[in-house]
Design a protein around this motif. Structure first.
Motif, PDB file in Angstrom:
ATOM      1  N   ASP A 103      -8.378   1.701   2.242  1.00 25.37           N
ATOM      2  CA  ASP A 103      -8.692   1.757   4.017  1.00 25.37           C
ATOM      3  C   ASP A 103      -9.044   0.285   4.512  1.00 25.37           C
ATOM      4  O   ASP A 103      -8.795  -0.629   5.272  1.00 25.37           O
ATOM      5  N   TYR A 154      -7.608  -2.740   6.037  1.00 27.91           N
ATOM      6  CA  TYR A 154      -6.390  -1.890   6.394  1.00 27.91           C
ATOM      7  C   TYR A 154      -6.412  -1.682   7.820  1.00 27.91           C
ATOM      8  O   TYR A 154      -6.251  -1.945   8.697  1.00 27.91           O
ATOM      9  N   LEU A 155      -6.813  -0.358   8.242  1.00 27.19           N
ATOM     10  CA  LEU A 155      -7.111  -0.107   8.798  1.00 27.19           C
ATOM     11  C   LEU A 155      -8.972  -0.112   9.304  1.00 27.19           C
ATOM     12  O   LEU A 155      -8.804   0.475  10.557  1.00 27.19           O
ATOM     13  N   ARG A 162       0.751  -1.284   0.149  1.00 29.29           N
ATOM     14  CA  ARG A 162      -0.078  -0.296   0.225  1.00 29.29           C
ATOM     15  C   ARG A 162       1.245   1.050   0.331  1.00 29.29           C
ATOM     16  O   ARG A 162       0.425   2.269   0.087  1.00 29.29           O
ATOM     17  N   SER A 173      -2.058   5.698   5.653  1.00 34.15           N
ATOM     18  CA  SER A 173      -2.505   4.921   6.068  1.00 34.15           C
ATOM     19  C   SER A 173      -1.331   4.056   7.109  1.00 34.15           C
ATOM     20  O   SER A 173      -1.887   3.299   7.985  1.00 34.15           O
ATOM     21  N   THR A 218       2.898   5.689   3.788  1.00 35.24           N
ATOM     22  CA  THR A 218       1.855   6.892   3.456  1.00 35.24           C
ATOM     23  C   THR A 218       1.646   7.027   5.038  1.00 35.24           C
ATOM     24  O   THR A 218       1.751   6.287   5.972  1.00 35.24           O
ATOM     25  N   THR A 266      -1.378   5.119  10.802  1.00 31.41           N
ATOM     26  CA  THR A 266      -2.131   4.983  11.045  1.00 31.41           C
ATOM     27  C   THR A 266      -2.261   3.449  11.403  1.00 31.41           C
ATOM     28  O   THR A 266      -2.253   2.599  12.536  1.00 31.41           O
ATOM     29  N   TYR A 267      -1.701   2.621  10.309  1.00 28.81           N
ATOM     30  CA  TYR A 267      -1.863   1.318  10.960  1.00 28.81           C
ATOM     31  C   TYR A 267      -1.134   0.685  11.465  1.00 28.81           C
ATOM     32  O   TYR A 267      -1.490  -0.427  12.390  1.00 28.81           O
TER      33      TYR A 267
END
Length: 359
Positions: free
Chosen positions: A344, A347-348, A28, A38, A36, A41-42
């Protein structure tokens, strides 16, 4: 008594528990191999792990295996990782970057370059490309004078990793990628000092680890291995002798840890535990096999002498895996279709127990 939730001193780090989030490709990254928001956050969602090991990060363009994966060989890539490490540290976590040179497991459509390997022997199966799976191409056999430069690429990426805020690095010496290819007896057909005998086949792994430990310190350097593994068509002869010799050489470097996958039978892995004097991380199940690591498997390997236990797929769908292990709560299943690429979703979007209960 040692338990999964007891603390441990690993290299330069104090870990609050003995769970490790295993490295897992998620594909990703942004164009140019950039990390990134994201991704930040992950990883931050999973910062309660004793240690996070990132997805594989290519140390050079020619080392990139799959499209959509991040790198650590340009200034922009290095800068992009700072948001990830800051987010993990902000949530109280610790994170190593896994440095992964794909070697022959790559494709010109991904990198614009012919893949390289110890010998001109293609990988088995199909590799991922920007337009879908394609047969693994014929790699170019590395000339002897080029090999030290590829070993040094891990060290150069490690310097960038530490500059970007990572707590250390793990060399990907497993699963049929470049270091594993040199260890192999069918991907490595060399007759010079980098092939043939056990001493020749372990040489590249030792040189890459030594260069990295010299660059960022042995306490910030680990390596992952898959003894007897057959990923991408590699085969290894004299597995116990090969890895016993490798561990003896790595022990001279005083690395932070060796991370072993359950790709050999238990007696072989226990023998390697005895051969390695330092910290051992064990992933107790076959990667991508039918079973996932659970508390029972973790406790068994702690009893067999591992210091730390890595969990892969369980961490994908359970950002609060450590709390679930502590309380005995159910481990949520992961949606396989979201493993690689995409947005996302998957993923999130996996909830913690607290959030799921509130919802």
């Amino acid at each position: 008594m040692t338990t999964l939730l007891s603390g441990y001193r690993l290299g330069d780090l104090d870990l609050p528990n003995r769970t490790v989030m295993a490295p897992m490709t998620r594909a990703r990254a942004a164009a140019g191999g950039l990390a990134t928001a994201s991704m930040a956050t992950y990883y931050a969602q999973r910062a309660t792990a004793g240690l996070i090991v990132s997805e594989g990060v290519q140390p050079s363009l020619i080392g990139q295996s799959n499209p959509g994966t991040p790198g650590l060989h340009t200034d922009a890539q290095e800068a992009s990782w700072r948001q990830v490490t800051d987010a993990v540290h902000g949530n109280g976590g610790r994170i190593f970057a896994q440095l992964m040179h794909g070697g022959r497991v790559s494709h010109p459509d991904t990198t614009g370059l012919q893949p390289v390997g110890p010998s001109a022997v293609p990988a088995a199966g199909q590799v991922f490309t920007p337009t879908g799976p394609q047969p693994a191409p014929m790699p170019r056999a590395l000339v002897a004078h080029e090999i030290p430069g590829h070993a040094e690429s891990y060290a150069q990426a490690a310097r960038r990793a530490v500059a970007a805020g990572f707590d250390g690095v793990e060399l990907h010496g497993a699963n049929g990628y470049l270091i594993s290819q040199f260890l192999s007896s069918n991907a490595n057909l060399r007759t010079d000092g980098y092939g043939g005998s056990v001493a020749g086949r372990i040489r590249f792994a030792v040189e890459a680890a030594a260069a990295t430990a010299d660059a960022v310190g042995p306490g910030r350097t680990g390596i992952r291995l898959s003894p007897g593994g057959t990923f991408w068509g590699v085969r290894e002869t004299e597995v116990t002798a090969l890895y016993t010799a490798l561990l003896a050489e790595l022990a001279r470097l005083d690395l932070a840890y060796v991370h072993v996958e359950a790709t050999a039978d238990e007696p072989t892995l226990v023998a390697l535990r005895r051969a390695w004097p330092g910290a051992l991380i064990v992933n107790p199940v076959m990667p991508m096999g039918p079973k996932q690591t659970d508390r029972a498997a973790a406790d068994r390997w702690l009893g067999l002498g591992a210091e730390l236990i890595s969990f892969g797929r369980a961490f994908l769908a359970n950002p609060d895996l450590v709390e679930r292990l502590r309380t005995g709560a159910p481990i949520a299943p992961v949606e396989e279709s979201t493993y690689y690429g995409g947005g996302d979703a998957g993923y999130l979007t996996y909830p913690t127990l607290q959030y799921a209960a509130a919802g």
